[in-house]
Design an enzyme around this catalytic site. Sequence first.
Site, short mmCIF file in Angstrom:
data_model
loop_
_atom_site.label_atom_id
_atom_site.label_comp_id
_atom_site.label_asym_id
_atom_site.label_seq_id
_atom_site.Cartn_x
_atom_site.Cartn_y
_atom_site.Cartn_z
N ASP A 82 0.85 -1.19 0.00
CA ASP A 82 0.00 0.00 0.00
C ASP A 82 0.90 1.26 0.00
O ASP A 82 1.93 1.28 0.67
CB ASP A 82 -0.86 -0.06 1.28
CG ASP A 82 -1.91 1.01 1.36
OD1 ASP A 82 -2.40 1.45 0.30
OD2 ASP A 82 -2.25 1.40 2.50
N GLY A 179 -7.62 7.64 8.50
CA GLY A 179 -7.91 7.86 9.92
C GLY A 179 -9.40 8.00 10.14
O GLY A 179 -10.19 7.95 9.21
N HIS A 206 -9.72 4.77 -0.49
CA HIS A 206 -8.85 4.76 0.69
C HIS A 206 -9.61 5.38 1.86
O HIS A 206 -10.61 6.07 1.66
CB HIS A 206 -7.58 5.57 0.40
CG HIS A 206 -6.57 4.82 -0.42
ND1 HIS A 206 -5.35 4.46 0.03
CD2 HIS A 206 -6.66 4.33 -1.69
CE1 HIS A 206 -4.69 3.80 -0.91
NE2 HIS A 206 -5.47 3.72 -1.97
N GLY A 208 -11.09 3.85 4.66
CA GLY A 208 -12.36 3.17 4.99
C GLY A 208 -12.82 3.37 6.43
O GLY A 208 -14.02 3.29 6.71
N SER A 209 -11.89 3.67 7.34
CA SER A 209 -12.28 3.81 8.75
C SER A 209 -13.13 5.06 8.95
O SER A 209 -12.78 6.13 8.45
CB SER A 209 -11.04 3.91 9.65
OG SER A 209 -10.28 2.74 9.49
N THR A 231 -7.06 2.04 10.18
CA THR A 231 -7.20 2.59 11.54
C THR A 231 -8.21 1.82 12.39
O THR A 231 -7.96 1.54 13.57
CB THR A 231 -7.64 4.07 11.46
OG1 THR A 231 -6.72 4.75 10.60
CG2 THR A 231 -7.64 4.73 12.82
P1 13P Z 1 -8.05 4.17 7.25
O1 13P Z 1 -6.91 4.18 8.20
O2 13P Z 1 -8.89 5.41 7.30
O3 13P Z 1 -8.89 2.94 7.35
O4 13P Z 1 -7.42 4.18 5.77
C1 13P Z 1 -6.69 3.09 5.34
C2 13P Z 1 -6.09 3.32 4.01
O5 13P Z 1 -6.65 3.97 3.16
C3 13P Z 1 -4.80 2.70 3.73
O6 13P Z 1 -4.28 3.09 2.51
#
Ligand code: 13P
Length: 281
Positions: A82, A179, A206, A208-209, A231
């Site tokens: 990633d 995040g 990207h 998703g949290s 996250t």
């Molecule tokens: P989050 O930490 O918001 O889930 O994002 C993860 C991400 O997009 C990793 O590339």
Amino acid sequence: MTLVTVKELTDKAYQNGYAIGAFSVASTEMINGAIQAAERTNAPIILQIAEVRLKQTPLHIIGPAMVQAAKEAAVPIAVHLDHGLTEPVIKQALELGFTSVMFDGSMFPIEENIAKSQKISRMARQYSASFEAEIGKVGGSEDGSEDIEAQLTALHEAKLFLNQVDVDVLAVAIGNSHGFYKSTTQIRFDHLEILQQALQYPFVLHGGSGLTEQDFHVAIEQGVAKINVATSTFHAALQKVKELEPMQDYYELHNALIDGSAENVEKHIHMFRSAGRVQYV
Ligand code: 13P
């Protein structure tokens, strides 16, 4: 079962109205948790780690564990680097058997992003690996070390990019951030729709949290075929550990990290509608 490429998974997801969860891992506990969740739900998943996280978890140690765990899993799993930033690290991941890499050239002007992405894409193809790139800017940063200001993907830049770079999935910026989100954050699904209608391409979301199930479903309807989650899995693992305090034994901690990760991954697999999709791979 099989170590597969991201493209094998995302093409099916894009055609069939679901998304593949790309779950960030930082330890063998998190790898085990993610795979347990995938096996329980009969879902294909992507295991990933970002280049900025390698200072805590070196690639030559976690990489072989990710690849081997994917090979031994009962469901198809892709292993992805990633936010690849530098050529030697991306090459190292490919040498270790990662089936997909991302090059994040979002900080460069579009012409430079295109030139650098072309080079990395050619390298990925030499290893028969998938390739992901990013246009526009996703907000924040993967490890929280930078507060990058979000910048929407410009349609003309995305068109230019797709005409010149051999890329399997495209990370788009639609107001999403890494995040947990502030309550005021607005995801621009209207912009996602414009991009999807014009480009007809599998997209990556990207950050998703902090998004809701409803958000994920709207995104999937607009061609998002891969959703990154980091996250909230770290948070879920930590919460599980806190629930166990005081702990008497190291392996209570070990199991809590596995269980917390597995619960968050399983929850997202259901929200992404990828449970039971093994038969499509
Ligand atoms: P989050 O930490 O918001 O889930 O994002 C993860 C991400 O997009 C990793 O590339």
